[in-house]
Design a protein around this motif. Structure first.
Motif, PDB file in Angstrom:
ATOM      1  N   ASP A 100       0.822  -1.211   0.000  1.00 34.17           N
ATOM      2  CA  ASP A 100       0.000   0.000   0.000  1.00 34.17           C
ATOM      3  C   ASP A 100       0.858   1.264   0.000  1.00 34.17           C
ATOM      4  O   ASP A 100       0.460   2.308  -0.529  1.00 34.17           O
ATOM      5  N   ARG A 101       2.082   1.169   0.543  1.00 35.37           N
ATOM      6  CA  ARG A 101       2.975   2.325   0.556  1.00 35.37           C
ATOM      7  C   ARG A 101       3.669   2.519  -0.795  1.00 35.37           C
ATOM      8  O   ARG A 101       4.171   3.601  -1.087  1.00 35.37           O
ATOM      9  N   GLU A 140       2.058   2.078  -3.693  1.00 31.01           N
ATOM     10  CA  GLU A 140       1.097   2.522  -4.700  1.00 31.01           C
ATOM     11  C   GLU A 140       1.292   3.981  -5.106  1.00 31.01           C
ATOM     12  O   GLU A 140       1.315   4.289  -6.304  1.00 31.01           O
ATOM     13  N   PRO A 141       1.458   4.939  -4.156  1.00 30.11           N
ATOM     14  CA  PRO A 141       1.656   6.327  -4.604  1.00 30.11           C
ATOM     15  C   PRO A 141       2.908   6.501  -5.459  1.00 30.11           C
ATOM     16  O   PRO A 141       2.933   7.353  -6.352  1.00 30.11           O
ATOM     17  N   HIS A 199       2.796   7.572  -9.688  1.00 25.20           N
ATOM     18  CA  HIS A 199       3.259   8.958  -9.845  1.00 25.20           C
ATOM     19  C   HIS A 199       2.924   9.546 -11.217  1.00 25.20           C
ATOM     20  O   HIS A 199       3.178   8.933 -12.260  1.00 25.20           O
ATOM     21  N   THR A 244       7.048  12.497  -3.070  1.00 25.66           N
ATOM     22  CA  THR A 244       6.410  11.248  -2.655  1.00 25.66           C
ATOM     23  C   THR A 244       5.489  11.480  -1.471  1.00 25.66           C
ATOM     24  O   THR A 244       4.364  10.948  -1.416  1.00 25.66           O
ATOM     25  N   GLU A 283       2.327  13.379  -2.634  1.00 29.89           N
ATOM     26  CA  GLU A 283       1.430  12.520  -3.412  1.00 29.89           C
ATOM     27  C   GLU A 283       0.754  11.475  -2.530  1.00 29.89           C
ATOM     28  O   GLU A 283      -0.380  11.080  -2.802  1.00 29.89           O
ATOM     29  N   ALA A 284       1.424  11.038  -1.477  1.00 34.44           N
ATOM     30  CA  ALA A 284       0.812  10.087  -0.554  1.00 34.44           C
ATOM     31  C   ALA A 284      -0.400  10.687   0.151  1.00 34.44           C
ATOM     32  O   ALA A 284      -1.306   9.966   0.570  1.00 34.44           O
TER      33      ALA A 284
END
Length: 278
Positions: free
Chosen positions: A29-30, A32-33, A37, A147, A150-151
């Motif tokens: 899940d970490r 995915e962002p 991108h 990052t 975006e998260a």
């Protein structure tokens, strides 16, 4: 769709090859962002909270730093006059003025010399490694800030072209000796989904034990075809000089781009700011 399959589909779009993802691997899940991108150049008018910006800066500076030297800084540009001054230097990128927040990441070789003076120690390291380390620190911080943003659902757009105007931007930001602008970063709440940039395949960029680009012409040709199909360029560069190409992919775009001198005076600017490039 299970997350692992979703990541595989995103990676297939990005690289044009299968990148297997095991559903049992932790932390998907970490990732995915990172995998999702996209550069965002259109933003909603929703303002940025000051606390959120400071959190993004804190995340940026939580990233690795060479030998814990911490040779990077951030300027949050919220003075309208300074922002207009920067945006006016780069009129073909209106998102610099329009983004709710604009940060400038700095390569800082000054702080170490100050620390040496404070502790009464010599500083024999004003050579190329100083500016190289500071630029690498700034790059890592910028990537981590993007990052982190975006998260949280924000969109970002790095602006390396500020180095085309490093001297004037340095004046606008009051940068002292041995502190130079590395890149800007637009941040805001996205007004659209942006566009995914297909990347060169991992077969061309990931090496095992020894560097090998013996298959590069084939890899580039395949990448050009894939990129033209997924994300074609809206216009061809410098057609008065190079004409119009029947097939216009990444390699033709970048060859034309760098057929003209790019920042040929940047080295002299860096040296003029007190760095040595020897």
């Amino acid at each position: 769709m299970p997350l692992a399959y979703h990541l595989e589909a995103l990676l297939k779009d990005r690289f044009g090859e299968d990148v297997p993802v095991d559903p049992a691997w932790p932390g998907l899940d970490r990732l995915e962002p990172i995998v999702k991108h996209r550069v965002i150049r259109r933003y909603s008018p929703r303002p940025m909270d000051e606390g959120l910006l400071r959190l993004i800066c804190a995340c940026a500076f939580s990233a690795p730093s060479k030998s814990d030297l911490q040779q990077r800084d951030i300027v949050i540009v919220d003075d309208p006059e300074i922002r207009r001054g920067i945006a006016g230097l780069i009129p073909d990128m209106p998102w610099i003025a329009q983004a709710p927040a604009f940060l400038v990441f700095l390569a800082n070789g000054r702080r170490l010399t100050q620390v040496a003076e404070l502790r009464g120690k010599p500083f024999p390291n004003n050579h190329f490694d100083l500016v190289f380390n500071a630029a690498a620190d700034a790059a890592i911080a910028l990537a981590t800030a993007a990052t982190a943003a975006e998260a949280m659902g924000l969109g970002t757009c790095p602006i390396s072209v500020i180095r085309d105007h490093a001297g004037r931007i340095g004046e606008l930001l009051g940068l002292p000796e041995r502190v130079i602008p590395f890149a800007g970063l637009c941040i805001g709440w996205p007004a659209d989904e942006g566009r995914m940039s297909p990347r060169l395949p991992l077969t061309a960029t990931v090496h095992r034990n020894r560097f090998d680009d013996g298959n590069l012409p084939t890899e580039i040709a395949a990448y050009d075809r894939r990129r033209e199909g997924q994300a074609p360029y809206r216009a061809q560069r410098d057609t008065t000089l190079w004409g119009r190409a029947a097939e216009y992919g990444w390699s033709e775009e970048k060859a034309r781009h760098y057929a003209q001198p790019q920042r040929a005076d940047f080295g002299s600017y860096v040296r003029g700011r007190g760095f040595s490039t020897d």
